[in-house]
Design a protein around this motif. Structure first.
Motif, PDB file in Angstrom:
ATOM      1  N   UNK A 276     -30.427  66.349  44.469  1.00  0.00           N
ATOM      2  CA  UNK A 276     -29.552  65.280  44.931  1.00  0.00           C
ATOM      3  C   UNK A 276     -28.883  64.629  43.730  1.00  0.00           C
ATOM      4  N   UNK A 277     -27.760  63.973  43.990  1.00  0.00           N
ATOM      5  CA  UNK A 277     -27.003  63.359  42.896  1.00  0.00           C
ATOM      6  C   UNK A 277     -26.073  62.296  43.446  1.00  0.00           C
ATOM      7  N   UNK A 278     -25.657  61.399  42.567  1.00  0.00           N
ATOM      8  CA  UNK A 278     -24.534  60.525  42.896  1.00  0.00           C
ATOM      9  C   UNK A 278     -23.290  61.409  42.865  1.00  0.00           C
ATOM     10  N   UNK A 279     -22.377  61.181  43.784  1.00  0.00           N
ATOM     11  CA  UNK A 279     -21.170  62.005  43.874  1.00  0.00           C
ATOM     12  C   UNK A 279     -19.946  61.104  43.814  1.00  0.00           C
ATOM     13  N   UNK A 280     -19.028  61.433  42.912  1.00  0.00           N
ATOM     14  CA  UNK A 280     -17.804  60.660  42.738  1.00  0.00           C
ATOM     15  C   UNK A 280     -16.604  61.562  42.945  1.00  0.00           C
ATOM     16  N   UNK A 281     -15.704  61.165  43.830  1.00  0.00           N
ATOM     17  CA  UNK A 281     -14.512  61.956  44.089  1.00  0.00           C
ATOM     18  C   UNK A 281     -13.255  61.112  44.026  1.00  0.00           C
ATOM     19  N   UNK A 282     -12.230  61.663  43.413  1.00  0.00           N
ATOM     20  CA  UNK A 282     -10.928  60.998  43.313  1.00  0.00           C
ATOM     21  C   UNK A 282      -9.919  61.711  44.206  1.00  0.00           C
ATOM     22  N   UNK A 283      -9.230  60.963  45.069  1.00  0.00           N
ATOM     23  CA  UNK A 283      -8.149  61.482  45.894  1.00  0.00           C
ATOM     24  C   UNK A 283      -8.620  62.687  46.719  1.00  0.00           C
ATOM     25  N   UNK A 284      -8.069  63.862  46.501  1.00  0.00           N
ATOM     26  CA  UNK A 284      -8.486  65.085  47.206  1.00  0.00           C
ATOM     27  C   UNK A 284      -9.994  65.300  47.061  1.00  0.00           C
ATOM     28  N   UNK A 285     -10.509  65.059  45.868  1.00  0.00           N
ATOM     29  CA  UNK A 285     -11.945  65.199  45.634  1.00  0.00           C
ATOM     30  C   UNK A 285     -12.757  64.177  46.401  1.00  0.00           C
ATOM     31  N   UNK A 286     -12.144  63.020  46.691  1.00  0.00           N
ATOM     32  CA  UNK A 286     -12.823  62.009  47.487  1.00  0.00           C
ATOM     33  C   UNK A 286     -13.042  62.472  48.920  1.00  0.00           C
TER      34      UNK A 286
ATOM     35  N   UNK B 243     -19.227  57.556  45.518  1.00  0.00           N
ATOM     36  CA  UNK B 243     -18.120  56.777  44.975  1.00  0.00           C
ATOM     37  C   UNK B 243     -16.811  57.448  45.374  1.00  0.00           C
ATOM     38  N   UNK B 244     -15.979  56.718  46.097  1.00  0.00           N
ATOM     39  CA  UNK B 244     -14.699  57.237  46.568  1.00  0.00           C
ATOM     40  C   UNK B 244     -13.579  56.467  45.875  1.00  0.00           C
ATOM     41  N   UNK B 245     -12.794  57.184  45.064  1.00  0.00           N
ATOM     42  CA  UNK B 245     -11.717  56.541  44.304  1.00  0.00           C
ATOM     43  C   UNK B 245     -10.366  56.938  44.897  1.00  0.00           C
ATOM     44  N   UNK B 246      -9.633  55.955  45.393  1.00  0.00           N
ATOM     45  CA  UNK B 246      -8.283  56.153  45.927  1.00  0.00           C
ATOM     46  C   UNK B 246      -8.224  57.351  46.868  1.00  0.00           C
ATOM     47  N   UNK B 247      -9.018  57.285  47.916  1.00  0.00           N
ATOM     48  CA  UNK B 247      -9.070  58.393  48.876  1.00  0.00           C
ATOM     49  C   UNK B 247      -9.390  57.855  50.265  1.00  0.00           C
ATOM     50  N   UNK B 248      -9.266  58.725  51.258  1.00  0.00           N
ATOM     51  CA  UNK B 248      -9.478  58.351  52.644  1.00  0.00           C
ATOM     52  C   UNK B 248     -10.119  59.512  53.395  1.00  0.00           C
ATOM     53  N   UNK B 249     -10.763  59.206  54.498  1.00  0.00           N
ATOM     54  CA  UNK B 249     -11.403  60.252  55.289  1.00  0.00           C
ATOM     55  C   UNK B 249     -10.495  60.782  56.402  1.00  0.00           C
ATOM     56  N   UNK B 250      -9.251  60.248  56.480  1.00  0.00           N
ATOM     57  CA  UNK B 250      -8.322  60.705  57.520  1.00  0.00           C
ATOM     58  C   UNK B 250      -6.879  60.568  57.040  1.00  0.00           C
ATOM     59  N   UNK B 251      -6.017  61.401  57.588  1.00  0.00           N
ATOM     60  CA  UNK B 251      -4.611  61.405  57.172  1.00  0.00           C
ATOM     61  C   UNK B 251      -3.955  60.049  57.346  1.00  0.00           C
TER      62      UNK B 251
END
Length: 291
Positions: free
Chosen positions: A123-133, A151-159
């Motif tokens: 397991x790990x902390x996961x950080x994603x930016x934009x598409x990676x989020x 950690x979600x940076x400048x991203x969304x789960x829906x269009x």
């Protein structure tokens, strides 16, 4: 014609900012060599990874059209002082070869999990930016035990989490807009087959044309604490962002109850690209959240 012209100008302005972004972010990142790097065969492709430092693991997932160095070049040297940093290049990006395999967030998240399995990281902390989020969200949904903190940076789960202007810009995106761009330079520097650049762009652009929604119910069921980081003018619909934070248990009056485990940070006077240039600010949020 006017709308297409305006959209092209918008992308040109973004690409100019990206030139500064690439120059700034690769300066330190290129000086630090990974302790380990290589390819993991998973789900029919080979996924490239780099490992830096020691300690509690954190997985970094870059934005669309980017590479590890381009997205995380300034943050990795700092994060790796106290943590084991695992940076991954998603399908077709950077060192990871282009593949005709259909793109979807479920498969990309499974790729990340495959790399974690290979590196024996439970397991790990996961950080994603934009598409990676988006990929990070999906990983937390389908494999919750693998994600300790998200950690979600400048991203969304829906269009619909993006402002209409951003959605329209995605629809007008063309491969030629990336000619002589910093993304092209970063790709050429590390890609195993540079002739796949146009195919890669076409695949990513087509994917950006599709609508997606990982589901409110799924977001509400995320068990790990979540840190949402956004620029105040980064293209995210802030009403939808607050709704997302509410799904995660936030946006309450903590004086009348318990402080929620998830957090929301809005960085002033920042757009989607410039937000990732605020290294000290983002690092401060990460250090506080991950400790």
């Amino acid at each position: 014609m006017k709308r297409v012209f305006k959209t092209s100008n918008v992308f040109k302005q973004v690409l100019i900012i990206m030139v500064l972004f690439l120059t700034a972010f690769q300066s330190d990142g290129q000086q630090l060599k990974p302790a380990d790097s290589g390819y993991v065969p998973v789900n029919g492709i080979k996924v490239y990874y780099e490992v830096y430092g020691q300690g509690e693991p954190i997985v970094l997932l870059h934005g669309a059209f980017m590479t590890i160095g381009m997205n995380w070049g300034q943050l990795i040297p700092e994060l790796s002082k106290t943590r084991k940093v695992i940076a991954i290049e998603l399908q077709g990006h950077g060192h990871t070869p282009f593949s005709d395999r259909k793109l979807d967030y479920h498969t990309l998240a499974s790729d990340v999990e495959g790399v974690m399995n290979y590196l024996k990281v439970d397991s790990a902390a996961v950080t994603g930016y934009s598409f990676g989020g988006c990929v990070a969200y999906q990983l937390a949904i389908q494999s919750p035990k693998r994600v300790t903190k998200l950690v979600i940076i400048s991203s969304t789960y829906k269009s619909s989490g993006w402002m209409p202007e951003v959605t329209n810009a995605f629809k007008s995106m063309k491969p030629e807009l990336f000619t002589k761009s910093p993304m092209k330079a970063a790709y050429d520097a590390v890609a195993p087959d540079k002739t796949k650049w146009t195919s890669f762009l076409e695949q990513m652009i087509a994917y950006n044309h599709t609508t997606f929604n990982l589901g409110e119910t799924n977001i509400a069921k995320i068990t790990s604490p979540v840190l949402l980081i956004s620029g105040d003018n980064d293209g995210l619909d802030k009403i939808e962002l607050i709704k997302t934070y509410q799904l995660l248990g936030g946006a309450i009056c903590a004086d009348f109850g318990v402080m929620p485990k998830s957090q929301l940070a809005i960085v002033p006077s920042q757009g989607h690209v410039t937000l990732m240039m605020q290294t000290k600010t983002i690092l401060g949020y990460l250090d506080s959240f991950l400790k």
